[in-house]
Design a protein around this motif. Structure first.
Motif, PDB file in Angstrom:
ATOM      1  N   LEU A 139      94.509  64.726  35.749  1.00  0.00           N
ATOM      2  CA  LEU A 139      94.092  63.718  36.726  1.00  0.00           C
ATOM      3  C   LEU A 139      93.076  64.256  37.726  1.00  0.00           C
ATOM      4  CD1 LEU A 139      97.491  61.973  37.670  1.00  0.00           C
ATOM      5  CD2 LEU A 139      95.853  61.333  35.881  1.00  0.00           C
ATOM      6  N   LEU A 140      92.857  65.547  37.729  1.00  0.00           N
ATOM      7  CA  LEU A 140      92.077  66.179  38.785  1.00  0.00           C
ATOM      8  C   LEU A 140      90.586  66.254  38.478  1.00  0.00           C
ATOM      9  CD1 LEU A 140      94.445  69.203  39.556  1.00  0.00           C
ATOM     10  CD2 LEU A 140      94.374  66.977  40.704  1.00  0.00           C
ATOM     11  N   GLY A 141      89.788  66.085  39.539  1.00  0.00           N
ATOM     12  CA  GLY A 141      88.365  66.378  39.463  1.00  0.00           C
ATOM     13  C   GLY A 141      87.509  65.423  38.672  1.00  0.00           C
ATOM     14  N   LYS A 142      87.966  64.179  38.477  1.00  0.00           N
ATOM     15  CA  LYS A 142      87.168  63.223  37.722  1.00  0.00           C
ATOM     16  C   LYS A 142      87.562  61.796  38.123  1.00  0.00           C
ATOM     17  CE  LYS A 142      90.446  63.283  33.852  1.00  0.00           C
ATOM     18  NZ  LYS A 142      90.640  63.646  32.427  1.00  0.00           N
ATOM     19  N   PRO A 143      86.632  60.838  38.019  1.00  0.00           N
ATOM     20  CA  PRO A 143      86.977  59.440  38.303  1.00  0.00           C
ATOM     21  C   PRO A 143      87.955  58.914  37.258  1.00  0.00           C
ATOM     22  CG  PRO A 143      84.600  59.792  38.382  1.00  0.00           C
ATOM     23  CD  PRO A 143      85.201  61.023  37.760  1.00  0.00           C
ATOM     24  N   ILE A 144      88.935  58.140  37.730  1.00  0.00           N
ATOM     25  CA  ILE A 144      89.970  57.589  36.849  1.00  0.00           C
ATOM     26  C   ILE A 144      90.075  56.094  37.089  1.00  0.00           C
ATOM     27  CG2 ILE A 144      92.421  57.673  36.227  1.00  0.00           C
ATOM     28  CD1 ILE A 144      92.483  60.505  37.399  1.00  0.00           C
ATOM     29  N   ASN A 145      90.130  55.326  36.029  1.00  0.00           N
ATOM     30  CA  ASN A 145      90.274  53.877  36.140  1.00  0.00           C
ATOM     31  C   ASN A 145      91.522  53.525  36.949  1.00  0.00           C
ATOM     32  OD1 ASN A 145      91.662  51.271  34.877  1.00  0.00           O
ATOM     33  ND2 ASN A 145      89.441  51.030  34.702  1.00  0.00           N
ATOM     34  N   GLY A 146      91.355  52.686  37.957  1.00  0.00           N
ATOM     35  CA  GLY A 146      92.450  52.374  38.862  1.00  0.00           C
ATOM     36  C   GLY A 146      93.626  51.684  38.213  1.00  0.00           C
ATOM     37  N   PHE A 147      93.367  50.712  37.350  1.00  0.00           N
ATOM     38  CA  PHE A 147      94.467  50.010  36.679  1.00  0.00           C
ATOM     39  C   PHE A 147      95.224  50.954  35.755  1.00  0.00           C
ATOM     40  CE2 PHE A 147      93.343  45.439  37.485  1.00  0.00           C
ATOM     41  CZ  PHE A 147      94.626  45.058  37.815  1.00  0.00           C
ATOM     42  N   TRP A 148      94.496  51.776  35.024  1.00  0.00           N
ATOM     43  CA  TRP A 148      95.166  52.751  34.161  1.00  0.00           C
ATOM     44  C   TRP A 148      96.074  53.648  34.988  1.00  0.00           C
ATOM     45  CZ3 TRP A 148      95.659  57.975  34.142  1.00  0.00           C
ATOM     46  CH2 TRP A 148      96.248  58.549  33.007  1.00  0.00           C
ATOM     47  N   LEU A 149      95.580  54.069  36.153  1.00  0.00           N
ATOM     48  CA  LEU A 149      96.347  54.978  37.002  1.00  0.00           C
ATOM     49  C   LEU A 149      97.610  54.314  37.542  1.00  0.00           C
ATOM     50  CD1 LEU A 149      96.290  57.850  38.114  1.00  0.00           C
ATOM     51  CD2 LEU A 149      95.059  56.968  40.120  1.00  0.00           C
ATOM     52  N   LEU A 150      97.500  53.058  37.940  1.00  0.00           N
ATOM     53  CA  LEU A 150      98.693  52.351  38.419  1.00  0.00           C
ATOM     54  C   LEU A 150      99.766  52.289  37.334  1.00  0.00           C
ATOM     55  CD1 LEU A 150      97.418  49.323  40.544  1.00  0.00           C
ATOM     56  CD2 LEU A 150      98.628  51.366  41.339  1.00  0.00           C
ATOM     57  N   TYR A 151      99.362  51.986  36.101  1.00  0.00           N
ATOM     58  CA  TYR A 151     100.333  51.950  35.007  1.00  0.00           C
ATOM     59  C   TYR A 151     100.899  53.346  34.743  1.00  0.00           C
ATOM     60  CZ  TYR A 151     100.029  47.101  33.588  1.00  0.00           C
ATOM     61  OH  TYR A 151     100.144  45.736  33.558  1.00  0.00           O
ATOM     62  N   HIS A 152     100.060  54.347  34.841  1.00  0.00           N
ATOM     63  CA  HIS A 152     100.540  55.720  34.671  1.00  0.00           C
ATOM     64  C   HIS A 152     101.584  56.048  35.735  1.00  0.00           C
ATOM     65  CE1 HIS A 152     100.467  60.000  33.779  1.00  0.00           C
ATOM     66  NE2 HIS A 152     100.204  60.254  35.059  1.00  0.00           N
ATOM     67  N   PHE A 153     101.302  55.673  36.975  1.00  0.00           N
ATOM     68  CA  PHE A 153     102.243  55.932  38.060  1.00  0.00           C
ATOM     69  C   PHE A 153     103.587  55.242  37.816  1.00  0.00           C
ATOM     70  CE2 PHE A 153      98.701  56.538  41.468  1.00  0.00           C
ATOM     71  CZ  PHE A 153      98.597  57.868  41.131  1.00  0.00           C
ATOM     72  N   TYR A 154     103.545  53.942  37.596  1.00  0.00           N
ATOM     73  CA  TYR A 154     104.794  53.170  37.565  1.00  0.00           C
ATOM     74  C   TYR A 154     105.532  53.267  36.242  1.00  0.00           C
ATOM     75  CZ  TYR A 154     104.004  51.609  42.248  1.00  0.00           C
ATOM     76  OH  TYR A 154     103.844  51.615  43.618  1.00  0.00           O
ATOM     77  N   ASN A 155     104.850  53.555  35.164  1.00  0.00           N
ATOM     78  CA  ASN A 155     105.561  53.810  33.907  1.00  0.00           C
ATOM     79  C   ASN A 155     106.312  55.133  33.957  1.00  0.00           C
ATOM     80  OD1 ASN A 155     105.215  51.595  32.087  1.00  0.00           O
ATOM     81  ND2 ASN A 155     103.060  52.156  31.862  1.00  0.00           N
ATOM     82  N   ASN A 156     105.771  56.075  34.710  1.00  0.00           N
ATOM     83  CA  ASN A 156     106.354  57.415  34.753  1.00  0.00           C
ATOM     84  C   ASN A 156     107.100  57.702  36.049  1.00  0.00           C
ATOM     85  OD1 ASN A 156     105.313  58.847  32.184  1.00  0.00           O
ATOM     86  ND2 ASN A 156     103.496  57.840  33.010  1.00  0.00           N
ATOM     87  N   PHE A 157     107.196  56.695  36.922  1.00  0.00           N
ATOM     88  CA  PHE A 157     107.921  56.830  38.177  1.00  0.00           C
ATOM     89  C   PHE A 157     107.348  57.955  39.021  1.00  0.00           C
ATOM     90  CE2 PHE A 157     112.254  57.521  40.357  1.00  0.00           C
ATOM     91  CZ  PHE A 157     111.991  56.535  41.277  1.00  0.00           C
ATOM     92  N   ILE A 158     106.026  57.965  39.166  1.00  0.00           N
ATOM     93  CA  ILE A 158     105.338  58.921  40.020  1.00  0.00           C
ATOM     94  C   ILE A 158     104.306  58.189  40.859  1.00  0.00           C
ATOM     95  CG2 ILE A 158     105.645  60.918  38.485  1.00  0.00           C
ATOM     96  CD1 ILE A 158     102.802  60.475  37.468  1.00  0.00           C
ATOM     97  N   LEU A 159     103.893  58.796  41.939  1.00  0.00           N
ATOM     98  CA  LEU A 159     102.827  58.194  42.747  1.00  0.00           C
ATOM     99  C   LEU A 159     102.181  59.275  43.596  1.00  0.00           C
ATOM    100  CD1 LEU A 159     101.584  55.382  43.198  1.00  0.00           C
ATOM    101  CD2 LEU A 159     102.927  55.237  45.280  1.00  0.00           C
ATOM    102  N   TRP A 160     100.919  59.532  43.360  1.00  0.00           N
ATOM    103  CA  TRP A 160     100.170  60.521  44.117  1.00  0.00           C
ATOM    104  C   TRP A 160      99.101  59.846  44.970  1.00  0.00           C
ATOM    105  CZ3 TRP A 160     102.904  64.655  43.220  1.00  0.00           C
ATOM    106  CH2 TRP A 160     103.365  64.965  41.934  1.00  0.00           C
TER     107      TRP A 160
END
Length: 358
Positions: A139-160
């Motif tokens: 996840l570090l040092g590069k632009p990440i699609n916001g919607f993809w990131l939200l799903y990554h967070f909530y599917n995996n129960f994490i939030l940075w």
């Protein structure tokens, strides 16, 4: 011309807030392009007295309001801000050197980047120990699609990237209506509502220090009564976020996942109070069943644990006190999915934990 607005919502943190202010004033970024906006949410300590020299010197803008909650104070600060980029700073935290320059450089890589975050260095004031959040390297040092990131967070129960690690492009954040009801989940809320507008970027090094202490919502040593009152407020805040998502036409699948999280928070509060009944379990089962959660959600949100009666949980845990800080705001919320266990005996949870339900 103001390029960076650092907003500092505060309540009774007179003993910490000078460190927060100094950490901004000592940044290597052009101070003429930075404004510091403090919104005091009805403090009853000597916050105003401590800040008076900074106000008189024109180093900060200070606004006092009657106590309305953290979301209200944050909204007030955002409304007063004039910078291109808005940095959040909790009054009991502080920035590390070079943070503002690093974040601004990230924003200016790509106009579609609406959020910049980083790992936090988590310092336990009471135990005098610390660790750094362990954000996934990919996840570090590069632009990440916001919607993809939200799903990554909530599917995996994490939030940075919330709390004092959060910065937003002002032109986007100012479009968002912030309701008072989200209250103590304001940090999580700001990520939820911002990321659908564009991309996120995480710097490779920690840029902020987040204090854990008995006065804040992450503290471990508060009394049982204090913890339970805090958790009631957090439950109301969680429901406030969910209500906003439903009313604003948010992504339906994210609403479904957040509904599972909200239901799990509610039954966990009853569990912590040793009040969870068979009827509560059956009601929870009905709610969960209606959401049709996939197995990874059942596992990651520890749904099966919530189906165990309190008497059996107490037996399995050797009868030790079951009350714990199970429902944290997102400083854990963060602080607050993803955990760093490198501290061994000290089991501090990551500042990215949406809620600590185990």
């Amino acid at each position: 011309m103001i390029n960076v607005s650092v907003i500092v919502p505060t309540y009774n943190y007179a003993h910490y807030i000078e460190t927060a202010i100094h950490s901004v004033l000592k940044q290597d970024y052009d101070q003429g392009s930075v404004e510091i906006i403090v919104v005091d949410d009805g403090s009853t300590d000597n916050t105003a007295e401590i800040l008076k020299p900074y106000i008189d010197a024109g180093l900060i803008s200070y606004y006092y309001q009657e106590n309305k909650g953290k979301a209200s104070a944050t909204r007030h600060a955002i409304e007063k801000s004039t910078g291109k980029y808005i940095f959040n700073l909790d009054a009991d935290d502080y920035f590390l050197p070079g943070k503002i320059t690093s974040y601004v450089n990230a924003f200016e890589l790509d106009e579609s980047i609406v959020h910049v975050g980083s790992a936090a260095e988590v310092f336990n004031q009471n135990l005098q120990t610390s660790f750094v959040e362990n954000i996934e390297v990919e996840l570090l040092g590069k632009p990440i699609n916001g919607f993809w990131l939200l799903y990554h967070f909530y599917n995996n129960f994490i939030l940075w990237g919330g709390g004092s690690t959060y910065a937003a492009r002002a032109s986007v954040l100012k479009q968002v209506t912030i309701p008072d009801d989200v209250d103590m989940f304001i940090d999580e809320f700001l990520i939820l509502v911002l990321l659908p507008y564009g991309k996120s970027f995480f710097t490779e090094k920690p840029q902020s220090v987040w204090r854990v202490h008995t006065s804040n919502y992450s503290g471990r040593l508060a009394s049982k009564e204090v913890l339970l009152k805090k958790e009631e407020r957090l439950i109301r805040s969680s429901n406030g976020v969910l209500s906003y998502m439903r009313d604003s036409g948010f992504d339906k699948n994210l609403i479904r996942i957040y509904s599972l999280l909200d239901a799990t928070r509610r039954i966990t509060l009853k569990e912590n109070r040793n009040e969870k009944s068979i009827l509560d379990i059956l009601k929870y089962v009905k709610e969960v069943k209606a959401l049709h959660p996939e197995w990874h959600l059942i596992k990651n949100y520890n749904v099966l644990n919530r189906l165990v009666p309190n008497s059996i949980l107490a037996f399995l845990k050797g009868g030790r006190n079951m009350v714990r800080t199970a429902i944290q705001p997102l400083k854990m919320e963060k602080k607050t999915p993803g955990q760093n266990r490198s501290t061994g005996a000290e089991k501090l949870e990551s500042a990215a934990q949406v809620a600590e339900i185990g």
